[in-house]
Design a protein around this motif. Structure first.
Motif, PDB file in Angstrom:
ATOM      1  N   HIS A  56      22.727   0.923  65.306  1.00 35.35           N
ATOM      2  CA  HIS A  56      21.598  -0.115  65.847  1.00 35.35           C
ATOM      3  C   HIS A  56      22.045  -1.213  66.549  1.00 35.35           C
ATOM      4  CE1 HIS A  56      18.573   1.120  62.143  1.00 35.35           C
ATOM      5  NE2 HIS A  56      19.105   2.132  63.030  1.00 35.35           N
ATOM      6  N   GLU A  59       7.316   9.162  62.570  1.00 34.07           N
ATOM      7  CA  GLU A  59       7.192   7.870  62.859  1.00 34.07           C
ATOM      8  C   GLU A  59       6.585   7.313  63.777  1.00 34.07           C
ATOM      9  OE1 GLU A  59       8.478   5.281  60.575  1.00 34.07           O
ATOM     10  OE2 GLU A  59       9.030   6.931  59.102  1.00 34.07           O
ATOM     11  N   LYS A  66       2.876   7.230  63.177  1.00 35.36           N
ATOM     12  CA  LYS A  66       2.180   6.039  62.758  1.00 35.36           C
ATOM     13  C   LYS A  66       2.314   4.921  63.617  1.00 35.36           C
ATOM     14  CE  LYS A  66       4.590   7.301  58.755  1.00 35.36           C
ATOM     15  NZ  LYS A  66       6.243   7.301  58.119  1.00 35.36           N
ATOM     16  N   ASP A  90       5.603   3.888  55.154  1.00 31.92           N
ATOM     17  CA  ASP A  90       6.671   3.915  56.050  1.00 31.92           C
ATOM     18  C   ASP A  90       8.077   4.314  55.611  1.00 31.92           C
ATOM     19  OD1 ASP A  90       8.580   3.123  58.005  1.00 31.92           O
ATOM     20  OD2 ASP A  90       7.778   1.088  58.236  1.00 31.92           O
ATOM     21  N   SER A  91       8.668   5.456  56.137  1.00 28.71           N
ATOM     22  CA  SER A  91       9.958   5.868  55.664  1.00 28.71           C
ATOM     23  C   SER A  91      11.034   4.876  55.725  1.00 28.71           C
ATOM     24  CB  SER A  91      10.184   7.249  56.235  1.00 28.71           C
ATOM     25  OG  SER A  91      10.627   6.964  57.539  1.00 28.71           O
ATOM     26  N   ILE A  92      11.037   4.177  56.545  1.00 29.84           N
ATOM     27  CA  ILE A  92      11.885   3.078  56.796  1.00 29.84           C
ATOM     28  C   ILE A  92      11.779   1.881  55.760  1.00 29.84           C
ATOM     29  CG2 ILE A  92      13.088   1.573  58.457  1.00 29.84           C
ATOM     30  CD1 ILE A  92      12.201   3.158  60.894  1.00 29.84           C
ATOM     31  N   ARG A 104      13.134   3.191  52.353  1.00 33.82           N
ATOM     32  CA  ARG A 104      14.516   3.327  52.632  1.00 33.82           C
ATOM     33  C   ARG A 104      15.093   1.705  52.315  1.00 33.82           C
ATOM     34  NH1 ARG A 104      18.863   6.872  54.380  1.00 33.82           N
ATOM     35  NH2 ARG A 104      20.911   5.774  53.346  1.00 33.82           N
ATOM     36  N   ASN A 111      19.442   3.329  59.375  1.00 34.47           N
ATOM     37  CA  ASN A 111      18.651   2.576  58.635  1.00 34.47           C
ATOM     38  C   ASN A 111      19.596   2.715  57.122  1.00 34.47           C
ATOM     39  OD1 ASN A 111      16.441   2.157  60.317  1.00 34.47           O
ATOM     40  ND2 ASN A 111      15.820   4.246  60.109  1.00 34.47           N
TER      41      ASN A 111
END
Lengths: 439, 327
Positions: free
Chosen positions: A199, A433, A436, B96-98, B101, B277
């Motif tokens: 990141h 993702e 969304k 939201d999967s993030i 997590r 993440n």
């Protein structure tokens, strides 16, 4: 260098702008500097440049601008990572710097809070051979320019000539498949390719977006709404990335930030990495400090090359930089006059030459500059911006593209597969993702 | 005699006329008299004394909190106040999967870090409570991780965990403990473990110094009596030290849990929430959404998702402390 006086300032900025019937020409006709109230200040906020010499040029230009404009121009520099927090605070409070250095597609992100600078941008574009299309797409939101394109830090692959030659690569590989094969041999010799999949805001998206595009993958269709990520091409790129990573790359790259590859390259532990020219610039700055394991000066062993080609071609996501006049600024006219001057050929040239190719111009004319004749190692950067593609391709580089990029969706799609997730699942995760985000 | 009744006596009787004349001659004194009388009212004085605190709390705690709640119910972005969208932001992050997590990471991070800090802090406090040469120096140096700015110390850890140049890996390799380098920040599980380790290192002195202060209030005669009765070291700790130290421990843990749950700097510097993440917490994800993407409403919702959990923790612990004090 000649001393800059008020008349020269206005002439330079005016000729660069070639603005019809407004500001500069009117001022020139009147042979008078603009009547800015005494004590007027103009505050410019920029990042700390990777090339300190260019920041020094800029610092010297500020007093000249102050004298000629009749207003005090101040330059503040901060870490690039901190710019967005400053912008958010400034916009929310309605006060702060008059001009802010904006990166990426931020003109789209902060569109409503930025002044219309169409007059400045369009005139500069015309005067300097036209902007690269990507810079226009980044700074022009709808019909209005929300920032004036300044420069592009090009991304090219820095590689060790001697190491590549040792494994039989006389020239840099033309395709990803060839690069993988060469990388496999290099890793076996203890010199893997170094690439971040972490990141980090620069090198990670610069590499992985370009990689995906080379295989024909894309985030959305042209309409900017229909998510098109889960395709045969994207899946192929993820599968290839997993093999490429294991066979050819330094696997510690999953946790690298934007400086790790520089340190690894300069200390001789990796053989190649995508980069602005900062590795080469640093090796030139401290020639004796950086040597190869055979004792040669490191800078003599560095070459640059564009990304290899994938089935869809060669693409690059570069790092674009622009200047935005803030909507809350009470000195918008002064700010625009200043930008006309700063981006004008005479002033920009001083900064551009100091960059030595680390940053290239945002207009095509700068490809022709004599500076490119000085150092052939920097030559691949000259035309780097021609292959410039943007986040959110094939749609516009808007807010959704920005959200996907700042959430590292594309980077993490590859990182998850590299960590062991099935490529099909990682693509599916990234697609869900994106859906969304683009919903 | 209360101040009120004393003032009434002074104001009354034969001196009344003379006092009235004096006040007419000096009107400022008359006003001050009124103010003084008002201030003698305990309710007025109490309210006035509370006012600065209320204003400060209102400005710096209540207003940002209410503003945060409001933002989370809007589609606000940077430079745009947005529209009221009800709970849409919460629904979005819930799916939201993030975020999921990040939420799981935050609980694991807070839980393990708190246990680690408490256990090691207690151990350190017990050691430092003994008499030995250089005790003061050791106590002072123990505070270093807590004193050094988090960003600086985290950068030092980042270099120690560096995937290529890790001094930890180098040492372990040369000591013969490992054959291949450990991916401190590259492996998802190791990365979360590493940030927890750094949090424990940084937060342990806070526990140790506070528990040490608590330990020094424990009457040594209790330990002596227990030792004479044949209690072992563990029994003395469990039956005497621990119960007496519990209220202090609860307060320290309360503060620590809140700070750990809302931690930001450490993860932001060490991993930026990566790889993939694996180390994102509520705060780092809220920053990513709110600042990097400019979605202030959604960022506020992520940030406020911490609130119910923190609220429950605070209520339980305050209830417990009150119960202990009342016992």
């Amino acid at each position: 260098m000649d001393r800059m006086n008020r008349r020269k300032f206005m002439k330079v900025s005016g000729s660069a702008a070639a603005v019809a019937g407004i500001g500069i020409e009117g001022i020139l006709a009147a042979r008078r500097a603009p009547a800015y109230a005494q004590g007027t200040k103009l505050h410019l906020l920029r990042w700390n440049d990777f090339v300190p010499a260019a920041d020094e040029v800029l610092a010297k230009q500020m007093p000249e601008a102050s004298k000629a404009l009749g207003a005090e121009v101040t330059l503040e520099r901060i870490n690039a990572n901190d710019l967005q927090a400053r912008i958010t605070a400034a916009i929310s409070s309605g006060s702060g710097p008059d001009i802010i250095h904006v990166l990426k597609n931020w003109p789209h992100l902060y569109e409503k809070s930025l002044a219309d600078v169409s007059d400045v941008s369009e005139a500069l574009g015309k005067a300097q051979g036209g902007f690269y299309p990507a810079m226009t797409d980044l700074c022009k939101v709808g019909s209005a320019w929300r920032a004036v394109p300044h420069a592009i830090v090009g991304g090219q692959i820095a590689y060790r000539k001697s190491l590549f030659e040792e494994v039989g690569a006389k020239e840099f590989p033309k395709t990803w498949q060839q690069y993988r094969e060469v990388g496999k041999k290099l890793k076996a010799k203890g010199y893997p390719i170094g690439q971040t999949a972490g990141h980090t805001f620069g090198d990670a998206p610069v590499f992985w977006y370009s990689f995906m595009w080379a295989f024909g993958g894309k985030e959305v269709e042209k309409d900017g709404k229909t998510v098109a990520l889960n395709s045969k091409e994207t899946l192929e790129s993820v599968k290839f990335a997993v093999g490429f990573w294991k066979e050819a790359c330094d696997e510690g790259g999953l946790a690298w930030d934007d400086s790790n590859n520089n340190r690894a390259f300069l200390s001789g532990t990796i053989s190649a990495t995508i980069n602005g020219a900062s590795i080469y610039v640093e090796s030139l700055r401290n020639k004796e400090k950086y040597k190869t394991d055979k004792g040669a000066l490191m800078h003599t062993d560095i070459l640059h090359a564009p990304n290899p080609a994938g089935p869809a071609g060669v693409f690059h996501l570069h790092a674009p930089f622009s200047h935005a006049v803030m909507g809350y600024s009470k000195n918008q006219k002064l700010a625009k006059d200043f930008l006309r001057w700063l981006h004008g050929k005479e002033q920009f040239e001083q900064w551009f030459v100091a960059q030595k190719g680390f940053s290239v111009g945002s207009t095509t004319d700068w490809e022709k500059h004599k500076m490119w004749e000085i150092d052939p190692v920097m030559l691949p950067y000259r035309t780097a911006a021609r292959a410039f593609r943007l986040y959110g391709y094939a749609g516009p580089p808007g807010r959704a593209a920005s959200e996907a990029e700042s959430k590292y969706i594309i980077t993490d799609m590859y990182a998850k597969a590299i960590q062991g997730m099935k490529p099909e699942d990682s693509v599916q995760w990234a697609e869900s993702e994106l859906k969304k985000i683009y919903a | 005699m209360t101040p009120k009744s004393r003032s009434r006596v002074i104001a009354g009787g034969a001196g009344q006329a003379a006092e009235a004349a004096r006040l007419t001659a000096f009107p400022r004194e008359a006003t001050m008299g009124t103010v003084a009388r008002l201030l003698e009212d305990e309710r007025v004085l109490g309210s006035l004394l509370l006012l600065p605190t209320v204003v400060l709390l209102g400005l710096f705690i209540a207003y940002p909190f209410v503003k945060g709640v409001w933002l989370s119910l809007t589609s606000a972005t940077v430079g745009d106040h947005g529209q009221f969208v009800g709970l849409a932001n919460y629904v979005k992050i819930w799916n939201d999967s993030i975020f999921q997590r990040a939420a799981a990471n935050t609980f694991v991070y807070t839980g393990l870090a708190t246990i680690g800090k408490l256990a090691l802090g207690m151990w350190l406090a017990l050691l430092l409570n003994r008499h030995f040469r250089g005790k003061r120096l050791v106590r002072a140096s123990m505070l270093l991780p807590f004193i050094v700015p988090t960003v600086l110390s985290t950068f030092a850890w980042k270099w120690m965990f560096d995937p290529t140049f890790s001094v930890l890996n180098w040492s372990l390799y040369h000591l013969g403990f490992i054959q291949t380098r450990i991916g401190w920040l590259t492996d998802p599980t190791m990365a979360l473990g590493s940030v927890i380790l750094v949090n424990i290192w940084r937060g342990m002195p806070f526990y140790a110094i506070t528990l040490l202060a608590g330990l020094q209030t424990v009457n040594p005669e209790l330990h002596e009596a227990a030792a004479i009765d044949g209690a072992t070291g563990w029994q003395r700790f469990w039956r005497i030290t621990w119960p007496l130290l519990l209220p202090v421990t609860m307060v320290v843990t309360l503060f620590s849990v809140i700070q750990t749950f809302a931690d930001f700097q450490l993860v932001y510097v060490l991993t930026g929430g990566g790889p993939a993440n694996a180390t994102h917490l509520f705060a780092t994800y809220a920053y990513q959404i709110g600042i990097n993407t400019g979605l202030l409403g959604e960022g506020a919702a992520v940030s406020l998702a911490m609130f119910p959990m923190l609220f429950i923790i605070v209520v339980i612990q305050l209830w417990y402390i009150r119960r202990v004090e009342g016992a």
